[in-house]
Design a protein around this motif. Sequence first.
Motif, PDB file in Angstrom:
ATOM      1  N   ASP A 120     -13.533  51.084 -80.819  1.00 36.67           N
ATOM      2  CA  ASP A 120     -14.120  50.043 -79.975  1.00 36.67           C
ATOM      3  C   ASP A 120     -15.587  50.339 -79.657  1.00 36.67           C
ATOM      4  OD1 ASP A 120     -13.694  52.223 -78.408  1.00 36.67           O
ATOM      5  OD2 ASP A 120     -12.688  51.177 -76.771  1.00 36.67           O
ATOM      6  N   ARG A 121     -16.199  51.205 -80.454  1.00 38.61           N
ATOM      7  CA  ARG A 121     -17.617  51.537 -80.282  1.00 38.61           C
ATOM      8  C   ARG A 121     -18.407  50.900 -81.416  1.00 38.61           C
ATOM      9  NH1 ARG A 121     -18.950  57.706 -80.556  1.00 38.61           N
ATOM     10  NH2 ARG A 121     -19.173  57.269 -82.761  1.00 38.61           N
ATOM     11  N   PHE A 122     -19.520  50.271 -81.096  1.00 31.62           N
ATOM     12  CA  PHE A 122     -20.317  49.563 -82.088  1.00 31.62           C
ATOM     13  C   PHE A 122     -21.767  50.027 -82.027  1.00 31.62           C
ATOM     14  CE2 PHE A 122     -16.908  46.858 -80.585  1.00 31.62           C
ATOM     15  CZ  PHE A 122     -16.316  46.418 -81.761  1.00 31.62           C
ATOM     16  N   THR A 123     -22.399  50.104 -83.200  1.00 31.16           N
ATOM     17  CA  THR A 123     -23.837  50.392 -83.273  1.00 31.16           C
ATOM     18  C   THR A 123     -24.467  49.435 -84.273  1.00 31.16           C
ATOM     19  OG1 THR A 123     -23.407  52.741 -82.866  1.00 31.16           O
ATOM     20  CG2 THR A 123     -25.606  52.141 -83.636  1.00 31.16           C
ATOM     21  N   TYR A 124     -25.486  48.737 -83.824  1.00 32.90           N
ATOM     22  CA  TYR A 124     -26.192  47.766 -84.673  1.00 32.90           C
ATOM     23  C   TYR A 124     -27.337  48.468 -85.397  1.00 32.90           C
ATOM     24  CZ  TYR A 124     -29.339  43.840 -85.763  1.00 32.90           C
ATOM     25  OH  TYR A 124     -30.174  42.946 -86.390  1.00 32.90           O
ATOM     26  N   TYR A 125     -27.428  48.258 -86.708  1.00 37.02           N
ATOM     27  CA  TYR A 125     -28.526  48.808 -87.508  1.00 37.02           C
ATOM     28  C   TYR A 125     -29.242  47.672 -88.225  1.00 37.02           C
ATOM     29  CZ  TYR A 125     -26.372  53.388 -86.779  1.00 37.02           C
ATOM     30  OH  TYR A 125     -25.860  54.524 -86.214  1.00 37.02           O
ATOM     31  N   GLY A 126     -30.572  47.687 -88.154  1.00 34.54           N
ATOM     32  CA  GLY A 126     -31.376  46.626 -88.757  1.00 34.54           C
ATOM     33  C   GLY A 126     -32.045  47.037 -90.059  1.00 34.54           C
ATOM     34  N   PRO A 127     -33.052  46.262 -90.505  1.00 32.32           N
ATOM     35  CA  PRO A 127     -33.580  46.371 -91.868  1.00 32.32           C
ATOM     36  C   PRO A 127     -34.224  47.696 -92.237  1.00 32.32           C
ATOM     37  CG  PRO A 127     -34.958  44.922 -90.534  1.00 32.32           C
ATOM     38  CD  PRO A 127     -33.714  45.187 -89.752  1.00 32.32           C
ATOM     39  N   THR A 128     -34.803  48.421 -91.295  1.00 34.65           N
ATOM     40  CA  THR A 128     -35.483  49.670 -91.653  1.00 34.65           C
ATOM     41  C   THR A 128     -34.599  50.901 -91.504  1.00 34.65           C
ATOM     42  OG1 THR A 128     -36.370  49.969 -89.416  1.00 34.65           O
ATOM     43  CG2 THR A 128     -37.716  48.715 -90.970  1.00 34.65           C
ATOM     44  N   ASP A 372     -40.623  54.710 -78.602  1.00 31.82           N
ATOM     45  CA  ASP A 372     -40.132  53.348 -78.829  1.00 31.82           C
ATOM     46  C   ASP A 372     -40.293  52.963 -80.302  1.00 31.82           C
ATOM     47  OD1 ASP A 372     -39.163  50.770 -78.126  1.00 31.82           O
ATOM     48  OD2 ASP A 372     -41.206  50.016 -77.991  1.00 31.82           O
ATOM     49  N   ILE A 373     -41.405  53.344 -80.902  1.00 32.09           N
ATOM     50  CA  ILE A 373     -41.643  53.089 -82.325  1.00 32.09           C
ATOM     51  C   ILE A 373     -40.626  53.834 -83.174  1.00 32.09           C
ATOM     52  CG2 ILE A 373     -43.258  53.611 -84.215  1.00 32.09           C
ATOM     53  CD1 ILE A 373     -45.539  52.971 -82.214  1.00 32.09           C
ATOM     54  N   GLU A 374     -40.369  55.087 -82.832  1.00 31.40           N
ATOM     55  CA  GLU A 374     -39.427  55.896 -83.611  1.00 31.40           C
ATOM     56  C   GLU A 374     -38.014  55.319 -83.553  1.00 31.40           C
ATOM     57  OE1 GLU A 374     -41.653  60.246 -83.150  1.00 31.40           O
ATOM     58  OE2 GLU A 374     -40.093  59.662 -81.736  1.00 31.40           O
ATOM     59  N   GLY A 380     -33.736  50.228 -86.801  1.00 23.66           N
ATOM     60  CA  GLY A 380     -33.975  48.916 -87.394  1.00 23.66           C
ATOM     61  C   GLY A 380     -33.908  47.787 -86.391  1.00 23.66           C
ATOM     62  N   VAL A 381     -34.333  48.035 -85.156  1.00 23.06           N
ATOM     63  CA  VAL A 381     -34.321  47.015 -84.111  1.00 23.06           C
ATOM     64  C   VAL A 381     -35.751  46.739 -83.662  1.00 23.06           C
ATOM     65  CG1 VAL A 381     -32.016  47.614 -83.310  1.00 23.06           C
ATOM     66  CG2 VAL A 381     -33.998  48.775 -82.318  1.00 23.06           C
ATOM     67  N   PRO A 382     -36.012  45.554 -83.044  1.00 20.67           N
ATOM     68  CA  PRO A 382     -37.362  45.266 -82.562  1.00 20.67           C
ATOM     69  C   PRO A 382     -37.810  46.268 -81.504  1.00 20.67           C
ATOM     70  CG  PRO A 382     -36.041  43.262 -82.641  1.00 20.67           C
ATOM     71  CD  PRO A 382     -35.097  44.413 -82.870  1.00 20.67           C
ATOM     72  N   LEU A 383     -39.109  46.368 -81.349  1.00 18.01           N
ATOM     73  CA  LEU A 383     -39.673  47.239 -80.323  1.00 18.01           C
ATOM     74  C   LEU A 383     -39.196  46.812 -78.944  1.00 18.01           C
ATOM     75  CD1 LEU A 383     -43.323  47.354 -81.691  1.00 18.01           C
ATOM     76  CD2 LEU A 383     -41.808  49.333 -81.529  1.00 18.01           C
ATOM     77  N   ARG A 414     -47.161  49.804 -84.307  1.00 18.81           N
ATOM     78  CA  ARG A 414     -46.679  48.649 -83.541  1.00 18.81           C
ATOM     79  C   ARG A 414     -46.957  47.360 -84.316  1.00 18.81           C
ATOM     80  NH1 ARG A 414     -45.126  48.130 -78.570  1.00 18.81           N
ATOM     81  NH2 ARG A 414     -46.271  46.162 -78.352  1.00 18.81           N
ATOM     82  N   GLU A 415     -48.143  47.258 -84.895  1.00 12.50           N
ATOM     83  CA  GLU A 415     -48.472  46.085 -85.711  1.00 12.50           C
ATOM     84  C   GLU A 415     -47.465  45.928 -86.845  1.00 12.50           C
ATOM     85  OE1 GLU A 415     -52.391  46.770 -87.104  1.00 12.50           O
ATOM     86  OE2 GLU A 415     -53.381  46.093 -85.259  1.00 12.50           O
ATOM     87  N   VAL A 416     -47.155  47.042 -87.486  1.00 10.14           N
ATOM     88  CA  VAL A 416     -46.240  47.028 -88.627  1.00 10.14           C
ATOM     89  C   VAL A 416     -44.850  46.551 -88.202  1.00 10.14           C
ATOM     90  CG1 VAL A 416     -44.990  48.517 -90.232  1.00 10.14           C
ATOM     91  CG2 VAL A 416     -47.464  48.758 -89.985  1.00 10.14           C
ATOM     92  N   LEU A 417     -44.311  47.146 -87.147  1.00 10.22           N
ATOM     93  CA  LEU A 417     -42.945  46.820 -86.741  1.00 10.22           C
ATOM     94  C   LEU A 417     -42.845  45.428 -86.125  1.00 10.22           C
ATOM     95  CD1 LEU A 417     -41.903  50.312 -85.356  1.00 10.22           C
ATOM     96  CD2 LEU A 417     -41.105  49.205 -87.451  1.00 10.22           C
ATOM     97  N   MET A 418     -43.903  44.952 -85.484  1.00  8.27           N
ATOM     98  CA  MET A 418     -43.902  43.578 -84.983  1.00  8.27           C
ATOM     99  C   MET A 418     -43.819  42.602 -86.152  1.00  8.27           C
ATOM    100  SD  MET A 418     -44.184  43.542 -81.558  1.00  8.27           S
ATOM    101  CE  MET A 418     -45.195  42.285 -80.832  1.00  8.27           C
ATOM    102  N   ALA A 419     -44.525  42.915 -87.249  1.00  4.46           N
ATOM    103  CA  ALA A 419     -44.464  42.051 -88.432  1.00  4.46           C
ATOM    104  C   ALA A 419     -43.089  42.113 -89.090  1.00  4.46           C
ATOM    105  CB  ALA A 419     -45.554  42.457 -89.429  1.00  4.46           C
TER     106      ALA A 419
END
Length: 730
Positions: A120-128, A372-374, A380-383, A414-419
Amino acid sequence: MVRDQPDMDYEPIGTDSDGGVRKRRKAIKQCLFCRKRKLKCDKQKPMCSTCSSRGLSECIYVEKYSHDVNAKELFKSTPNVELLARIKELEDELKHAKHQGETTERNPLCDLYFLDKKGDRFTYYGPTSFRLLLNNSAMRFSKYYKLVWKRLKEERRRFKASSGYSTLQEVTSIELPQKCLYNDSVLNAMCKTLPSYEEIEEALTEFFNGKLYDNFQILNRDKVLEDFRKCFIKGSRDLVTSQHQVIQLVPPNKKNYYCIGIITEILYLVRYTDPLPQSLDMFNKYLTSYITAKVFYVERVQYMMLRYLYRNVKGVGGGDNSHLILLVHSAFASAIHIGLHKDIRQLYGDDDLLKDSIVYLENLWHWILLADIEISFSIGVPLNASDSVVSREFLQDPNVGSYPLLKKVIIKHREVLMAIHSPDKVPNLKNIIEGIVEFLKAEFKPINFYLEHENLSVIKFTELDFLLLSLSMVSNFSNIRRQFFKELTPAVINRAIQYSLISTSICVTVLEAFYAMDKDLLLDGRLSCKLIPPNLNLSIYLIHKHFPRFISETYLLMGALGTVSNFAHLRINYPISPVFDLPLDRLDIVEDHYVPAKVCSEVLSSLFDRFELDENQDFVRRLKNSCYSFVILIALEKINREMLRNAFETSESLRAGCCLSHCLPTENEISQSATSLVSTDLAPDVDMSEEALKSITDEFWVNFETVLDDWVRNDADEILLSWFKSDDNM
């Protein structure tokens, strides 16, 4: 009734080409009501006195609309102000779109994610995130990665049981009865387990004179030492040791226990090989779990970031920073609520207690932004920190903070991850990658500088941290281009391989070089033969943060390039080099040919084989005996290497009709095989149907699974046991 007077909105400015008088629009400053009725308007906003005295619900000024309003339109009985407002809104949107310079289109990366379910534990991973690359890999190689990792975890549990190490202690201690503290309070129990007053004082001195403090500088030394003298009450002198035991822990004003927490974190950052007492572990849980506004102290934010450093030094970030997510989020939220995102000099400059700590608070905010960037990149989540709370002006101000390179890294990434996470714009990954490469060339020394042992002793180790983060981004974004955007040119594939190998080479070099810095300590007997010396420990900080990703992502890439199905889809018109010729001492890439995956894997293996060299055996033994995470990393590398070797051997058995020299076919193989899978410049007309490709791919995986199944069940034990067995002969 007022007549329309169209001329009153213009004044003559000359003559036009037909000899007529040219007129320009005069600014209309009166409100609509006063102008329509020719009343005097005092132009007060948001409502003039005339409209206010008449009790009107609104007072409309047309000067705010860039769209021209002529007199006829203005003096209609029902002027279409709503239309004017809509025109202005559309103009603003158009101006914003032009400013962005990009086509509005949904970003496909926003649809790339993976939800890891464990009960019942979940972790979301995004594109990076690496886990997304692994989960979405077209290869069944990922199935065996998970299978072998499960096998590795069995040995890991045995290792942790014998060493007394466990991250589960963090979430299970709440279940323990208080008798584990002998029915005592946490503070009193801490006093009984802390070292002597003099030892703590010595640890503080060592920390503030050491490299860890010099690189981060988020604390005011004088303030911490003053808190130590106030909060740590010493008892009578011990007749045997001549030292004083801490008999009471007294927080300063309003129960600010974080002042004590800062000191205990420093203590165990310095005494990094000591096990953490149960009482102190419980104390840390109390401090990190408070949710009341009564804990919005500056010291709380400093404590949270020291916890972040400690967990990185100890290697308990989960390999992908997953165990640090909530800690960083808590530090960020606390920082916002004490105003660290604003002008700190203005906010705290008049405070008697903090006016001498301004630069440390500015540094603290910058390190939170980097953390926060790391987290954003790793998971793989937004800042977490939006542009509304991050002042680019302050980041660019040379008088704010004391680490210019840190601020530049924050701005760029930050510019990179915002894009990357923009929901309505497709990021141009090619431009993003080239921008990071240009940033690397402009702000860092040449790559070959970081591969020389003597050079690494004259730079901050955090510079290496920034470098490895940037290289990792380039490699990851190249992998995203390959896997999700199907860009399979040599420039994309070679860069993904090359930058991963450069990063791995730097990591191995850092371990060797930092241990060499400790030789004086070791030679004069100031350090136990089994302990990890301080400089080597700093290198482990970097290894913990970056090595897990380099190992797993690089081997995954090698496996992808070496399998039938992936390269069979490459309709490529580039030759293949028979040798490895990707430069590992500079950032320039090879764009006109490929390098076989097997050859690349051999280069990668040679980097890790440096741990087998005689001159490196001493520090490897120390790490095997004392550094759990290093044992896991090297075991993981050995397993990945063996899996890849099996993949290549299976691939070789099918090479006659399906593979190319482990990557792409040679000219001779193409001429011999009428069913060659890849169209190259050597045989531009050769192609293959999807049905034939599926048949050969299935045959490949049948053979691969047979070999690997046997290896996982039998040969894996030998590799695992060899690395989890401690060396007792030191």
